[in-house]
Scaffold this motif. Structure first.
Motif, PDB file in Angstrom:
ATOM      1  N   ASP A 198     -41.972 -51.862  21.785  1.00 23.24           N
ATOM      2  CA  ASP A 198     -41.328 -51.063  20.994  1.00 23.24           C
ATOM      3  C   ASP A 198     -41.700 -49.734  20.445  1.00 23.24           C
ATOM      4  OD1 ASP A 198     -40.037 -53.555  20.049  1.00 23.24           O
ATOM      5  OD2 ASP A 198     -41.945 -54.212  18.990  1.00 23.24           O
ATOM      6  N   SER A 199     -42.748 -49.169  20.848  1.00 22.70           N
ATOM      7  CA  SER A 199     -43.084 -47.781  20.752  1.00 22.70           C
ATOM      8  C   SER A 199     -42.855 -47.013  22.089  1.00 22.70           C
ATOM      9  CB  SER A 199     -44.536 -47.674  20.304  1.00 22.70           C
ATOM     10  OG  SER A 199     -45.530 -47.870  21.177  1.00 22.70           O
ATOM     11  N   GLY A 200     -43.081 -47.873  23.195  1.00 22.55           N
ATOM     12  CA  GLY A 200     -43.095 -47.055  24.624  1.00 22.55           C
ATOM     13  C   GLY A 200     -44.676 -46.447  24.904  1.00 22.55           C
ATOM     14  N   ARG A 201     -45.571 -46.942  24.051  1.00 25.57           N
ATOM     15  CA  ARG A 201     -46.874 -46.351  24.367  1.00 25.57           C
ATOM     16  C   ARG A 201     -47.821 -47.124  25.168  1.00 25.57           C
ATOM     17  NH1 ARG A 201     -46.791 -45.481  18.773  1.00 25.57           N
ATOM     18  NH2 ARG A 201     -46.309 -43.413  18.185  1.00 25.57           N
ATOM     19  N   ARG A 202     -48.420 -46.812  26.091  1.00 29.44           N
ATOM     20  CA  ARG A 202     -49.234 -47.552  26.914  1.00 29.44           C
ATOM     21  C   ARG A 202     -50.389 -48.381  26.198  1.00 29.44           C
ATOM     22  NH1 ARG A 202     -50.733 -45.011  32.593  1.00 29.44           N
ATOM     23  NH2 ARG A 202     -51.425 -43.381  31.325  1.00 29.44           N
ATOM     24  N   ALA A 203     -50.618 -49.618  26.349  1.00 31.92           N
ATOM     25  CA  ALA A 203     -51.799 -50.155  25.707  1.00 31.92           C
ATOM     26  C   ALA A 203     -52.842 -50.657  26.867  1.00 31.92           C
ATOM     27  CB  ALA A 203     -51.025 -51.415  25.132  1.00 31.92           C
ATOM     28  N   VAL A 204     -54.248 -50.502  26.626  1.00 30.85           N
ATOM     29  CA  VAL A 204     -55.036 -50.810  27.696  1.00 30.85           C
ATOM     30  C   VAL A 204     -55.999 -51.876  27.147  1.00 30.85           C
ATOM     31  CG1 VAL A 204     -56.890 -49.710  29.234  1.00 30.85           C
ATOM     32  CG2 VAL A 204     -54.733 -48.313  28.546  1.00 30.85           C
ATOM     33  N   PHE A 205     -55.586 -53.063  27.185  1.00 32.28           N
ATOM     34  CA  PHE A 205     -56.514 -54.003  26.816  1.00 32.28           C
ATOM     35  C   PHE A 205     -57.958 -53.901  27.252  1.00 32.28           C
ATOM     36  CE2 PHE A 205     -52.174 -55.753  26.478  1.00 32.28           C
ATOM     37  CZ  PHE A 205     -52.106 -55.709  24.972  1.00 32.28           C
ATOM     38  N   GLY A 206     -59.157 -54.060  26.430  1.00 34.76           N
ATOM     39  CA  GLY A 206     -60.409 -54.104  26.838  1.00 34.76           C
ATOM     40  C   GLY A 206     -60.893 -52.659  26.736  1.00 34.76           C
ATOM     41  N   ARG A 207     -60.224 -51.711  26.851  1.00 33.43           N
ATOM     42  CA  ARG A 207     -60.830 -50.313  26.439  1.00 33.43           C
ATOM     43  C   ARG A 207     -61.050 -50.296  24.940  1.00 33.43           C
ATOM     44  NH1 ARG A 207     -57.574 -45.021  28.188  1.00 33.43           N
ATOM     45  NH2 ARG A 207     -56.209 -45.522  26.613  1.00 33.43           N
ATOM     46  N   PRO A 208     -62.169 -49.364  24.723  1.00 32.92           N
ATOM     47  CA  PRO A 208     -62.716 -49.186  23.089  1.00 32.92           C
ATOM     48  C   PRO A 208     -61.336 -48.889  22.467  1.00 32.92           C
ATOM     49  CG  PRO A 208     -64.438 -48.454  24.694  1.00 32.92           C
ATOM     50  CD  PRO A 208     -63.294 -48.917  25.422  1.00 32.92           C
ATOM     51  N   GLY A 209     -61.098 -49.189  21.369  1.00 35.65           N
ATOM     52  CA  GLY A 209     -59.910 -48.789  20.562  1.00 35.65           C
ATOM     53  C   GLY A 209     -58.681 -49.438  20.611  1.00 35.65           C
ATOM     54  N   ALA A 210     -58.566 -50.467  21.837  1.00 34.74           N
ATOM     55  CA  ALA A 210     -57.115 -51.013  22.052  1.00 34.74           C
ATOM     56  C   ALA A 210     -57.108 -52.073  21.283  1.00 34.74           C
ATOM     57  CB  ALA A 210     -57.288 -51.662  23.555  1.00 34.74           C
ATOM     58  N   PRO A 211     -55.865 -52.727  21.035  1.00 35.70           N
ATOM     59  CA  PRO A 211     -55.763 -53.746  20.095  1.00 35.70           C
ATOM     60  C   PRO A 211     -56.460 -55.040  20.771  1.00 35.70           C
ATOM     61  CG  PRO A 211     -53.539 -52.683  20.774  1.00 35.70           C
ATOM     62  CD  PRO A 211     -54.651 -52.097  21.632  1.00 35.70           C
ATOM     63  N   PRO A 212     -56.869 -55.882  19.887  1.00 33.94           N
ATOM     64  CA  PRO A 212     -57.869 -57.180  20.270  1.00 33.94           C
ATOM     65  C   PRO A 212     -56.772 -57.988  21.212  1.00 33.94           C
ATOM     66  CG  PRO A 212     -57.329 -57.211  17.945  1.00 33.94           C
ATOM     67  CD  PRO A 212     -57.072 -55.750  18.553  1.00 33.94           C
ATOM     68  N   ALA A 213     -57.351 -58.651  22.075  1.00 38.32           N
ATOM     69  CA  ALA A 213     -56.540 -59.521  22.970  1.00 38.32           C
ATOM     70  C   ALA A 213     -57.286 -60.520  23.583  1.00 38.32           C
ATOM     71  CB  ALA A 213     -55.267 -58.899  23.911  1.00 38.32           C
ATOM     72  N   ARG A 214     -57.140 -61.737  23.935  1.00 35.25           N
ATOM     73  CA  ARG A 214     -57.565 -62.711  24.703  1.00 35.25           C
ATOM     74  C   ARG A 214     -57.176 -62.343  26.313  1.00 35.25           C
ATOM     75  NH1 ARG A 214     -60.441 -66.347  21.861  1.00 35.25           N
ATOM     76  NH2 ARG A 214     -60.848 -67.133  23.726  1.00 35.25           N
ATOM     77  N   LEU A 215     -58.266 -62.442  27.017  1.00 35.42           N
ATOM     78  CA  LEU A 215     -58.002 -61.983  28.594  1.00 35.42           C
ATOM     79  C   LEU A 215     -56.778 -62.932  29.142  1.00 35.42           C
ATOM     80  CD1 LEU A 215     -58.927 -60.702  31.430  1.00 35.42           C
ATOM     81  CD2 LEU A 215     -59.881 -63.022  31.708  1.00 35.42           C
ATOM     82  N   PRO A 216     -56.291 -64.144  28.978  1.00 38.58           N
ATOM     83  CA  PRO A 216     -55.005 -64.626  29.486  1.00 38.58           C
ATOM     84  C   PRO A 216     -53.674 -64.001  28.915  1.00 38.58           C
ATOM     85  CG  PRO A 216     -56.585 -66.488  29.022  1.00 38.58           C
ATOM     86  CD  PRO A 216     -57.099 -65.205  28.424  1.00 38.58           C
ATOM     87  N   TRP A 246     -37.011 -59.818  33.657  1.00 39.15           N
ATOM     88  CA  TRP A 246     -37.502 -61.063  34.544  1.00 39.15           C
ATOM     89  C   TRP A 246     -38.244 -62.063  33.398  1.00 39.15           C
ATOM     90  CZ3 TRP A 246     -37.975 -61.173  40.137  1.00 39.15           C
ATOM     91  CH2 TRP A 246     -38.310 -62.216  40.525  1.00 39.15           C
ATOM     92  N   PHE A 247     -39.103 -61.409  32.665  1.00 38.09           N
ATOM     93  CA  PHE A 247     -39.792 -62.232  31.739  1.00 38.09           C
ATOM     94  C   PHE A 247     -39.640 -61.744  30.415  1.00 38.09           C
ATOM     95  CE2 PHE A 247     -42.254 -62.373  35.859  1.00 38.09           C
ATOM     96  CZ  PHE A 247     -42.304 -63.863  35.765  1.00 38.09           C
ATOM     97  N   ALA A 248     -39.857 -62.625  29.113  1.00 37.85           N
ATOM     98  CA  ALA A 248     -39.581 -62.264  27.851  1.00 37.85           C
ATOM     99  C   ALA A 248     -40.961 -61.412  27.487  1.00 37.85           C
ATOM    100  CB  ALA A 248     -39.773 -63.403  26.983  1.00 37.85           C
ATOM    101  N   PRO A 249     -40.892 -60.438  26.736  1.00 43.25           N
ATOM    102  CA  PRO A 249     -42.215 -59.833  26.373  1.00 43.25           C
ATOM    103  C   PRO A 249     -43.339 -60.476  25.926  1.00 43.25           C
ATOM    104  CG  PRO A 249     -40.227 -58.606  25.467  1.00 43.25           C
ATOM    105  CD  PRO A 249     -39.804 -59.894  26.106  1.00 43.25           C
ATOM    106  N   ALA A 250     -44.309 -60.176  25.963  1.00 43.08           N
ATOM    107  CA  ALA A 250     -45.540 -61.075  25.515  1.00 43.08           C
ATOM    108  C   ALA A 250     -45.882 -60.573  24.260  1.00 43.08           C
ATOM    109  CB  ALA A 250     -46.689 -60.887  26.478  1.00 43.08           C
ATOM    110  N   ALA A 251     -46.253 -61.614  23.225  1.00 44.26           N
ATOM    111  CA  ALA A 251     -46.495 -61.224  21.670  1.00 44.26           C
ATOM    112  C   ALA A 251     -47.999 -61.373  22.075  1.00 44.26           C
ATOM    113  CB  ALA A 251     -45.634 -62.209  20.860  1.00 44.26           C
ATOM    114  N   ILE A 252     -48.578 -60.312  21.282  1.00 45.34           N
ATOM    115  CA  ILE A 252     -50.026 -60.034  20.971  1.00 45.34           C
ATOM    116  C   ILE A 252     -50.038 -59.461  19.771  1.00 45.34           C
ATOM    117  CG2 ILE A 252     -52.205 -59.206  21.583  1.00 45.34           C
ATOM    118  CD1 ILE A 252     -51.367 -59.361  24.523  1.00 45.34           C
ATOM    119  N   GLY A 253     -50.804 -60.118  18.613  1.00 44.65           N
ATOM    120  CA  GLY A 253     -51.067 -59.391  17.221  1.00 44.65           C
ATOM    121  C   GLY A 253     -49.845 -58.906  16.503  1.00 44.65           C
ATOM    122  N   GLY A 254     -48.631 -59.581  16.890  1.00 45.01           N
ATOM    123  CA  GLY A 254     -47.464 -59.193  16.291  1.00 45.01           C
ATOM    124  C   GLY A 254     -46.674 -58.130  16.984  1.00 45.01           C
ATOM    125  N   ARG A 255     -47.144 -57.632  17.898  1.00 42.57           N
ATOM    126  CA  ARG A 255     -46.722 -56.645  18.901  1.00 42.57           C
ATOM    127  C   ARG A 255     -45.869 -57.346  20.392  1.00 42.57           C
ATOM    128  NH1 ARG A 255     -45.102 -52.054  16.060  1.00 42.57           N
ATOM    129  NH2 ARG A 255     -45.461 -51.059  18.077  1.00 42.57           N
TER     130      ARG A 255
END
Length: 335
Positions: free
Chosen positions: A177-195, A207-216
């Protein structure tokens, strides 16, 4: 098996960057791992930083979950290896072509962002907003990564392991939605589980639907950059090894028009990659880049999602990558 802590070492911090490249890129990178391991001061899964984008995020997760190179090779050859079932490798994408997409454009919010401030959105990210929503099913991938994660902590597949893995691990996706890069696992990144992070990094628009994490909503990190190498400049590493399936330092000269078009795209990706390599070296970071060479390209074809070529790509990479990184015969490497 209990997950072991990544041991501390003396000397410069070492990073491993695993790029995008679909099913065949993953096979090629797996074939290259033994050659890279020969150059590392530690087991490859214990390097200080692993950055995974798209297909590279799957390999990054496997390495951090304690899957050995030997097990990954067995998996590519269709043999059972630890938590990796023998049949799973060709079932992660559902086949060489995507299912018919939905009759809806991918991201109206991203389109609006592009219209209001086009200079703030990377061109390839902006283009992805106009693709239709995909229908591909990522459940097999999510289940595989979950099984790997449970295996790492010695838990049954029905358990819920800790959210992340031991060791600095960055999984790259793009906020759709914003076009910004998200780097999961880096300090300050949105929380996410590994899978969830891996699925987000592999969610190819259209090809695939966007993945939903934390409402994004998140899509494939390769939309922004096939390697995300530039991020490593401020990661405090002194040496970086890069596997870039979508680039080619030494390309071939195919005859077919569709292959020539694919090589032109590779040339653009390679130019960007080498620009990032020069910037890292200017900052005093040692960089070794490995890309597919002519022999690899001949068996890859132009569809990197075609599982029918996977085994041949993998077996070829075992030979070409070793030749590129040993004995001074660096035909495909930039060291």
């Amino acid at each position: 098996m209990a997950l072991k802590a990544v041991p501390s070492r003396t000397g410069p911090r070492v990073g491993l960057v695993l790029g995008a490249g679909g099913v065949l890129g993953a096979a090629w990178m797996t074939g290259a791992l033994p050659a890279v391991q020969e150059r590392l001061p530690c087991p490859i899964g214990d390097v200080d930083l692993i950055v995974g984008t798209s297909a590279g995020s799957v390999i990054a997760a496997a390495l951090r979950c304690g899957i050995s190179i030997e097990e990954m090779i067995a998996h590519q050859r269709g043999e059972p290896a630890g938590p990796l079932p023998a049949s799973a490798v060709d079932n992660l994408t559902g086949g060489p072509w995507p299912p018919a997409p939905q009759l809806r454009l991918g991201s109206a919010r991203l389109m609006l962002s592009v219209l209001l401030a086009p200079h703030r959105v990377h061109p390839s990210v902006a283009a992805s907003a106009w693709l239709p929503l995909g229908r591909g099913d990522h459940r097999p991938l999510r289940e595989m990564v979950h099984a790997l994660h449970c295996h790492a902590y010695g838990l049954p597949a029905s358990a819920t392991p800790p959210p992340w893995v031991v060791g600095e691990t960055w999984i790259v996706a793009v906020d759709y939605d914003s076009g910004r890069r998200a780097v999961f696992g880096r300090p300050g990144a949105p929380p996410a589980r590994l899978p969830d992070a891996v699925v987000a990094s592999c969610s190819i628009p259209g090809w695939f639907a966007p993945a939903a994490i934390g409402g994004r909503r998140y899509v494939d990190g390769g939309v922004r950059s096939p390697t995300s190498l530039g991020m490593v400049a401020r990661a405090g590493v002194g040496e970086v090894f890069v596997l870039a399936p979508m680039a080619s330092v030494v390309a071939d000269r195919p005859r077919m028009p569709h292959e020539r078009l694919e090589r032109q795209l590779r040339a653009l990706i390679t130019m960007t990659l080498l620009r990032e390599v020069r910037a890292l070296r200017a900052a005093g970071i040692s960089v070794t880049v490995l890309t597919p060479g002519p022999e690899d390209l001949a068996v890859m074809g132009v569809n990197l999602m075609d599982p029918r070529r996977r085994r041949q790509v993998f077996e070829t990479s075992l030979l070409t990558s070793a030749a590129a990184l040993t004995g001074g015969a660096e035909r495909e490497a930039v060291a």
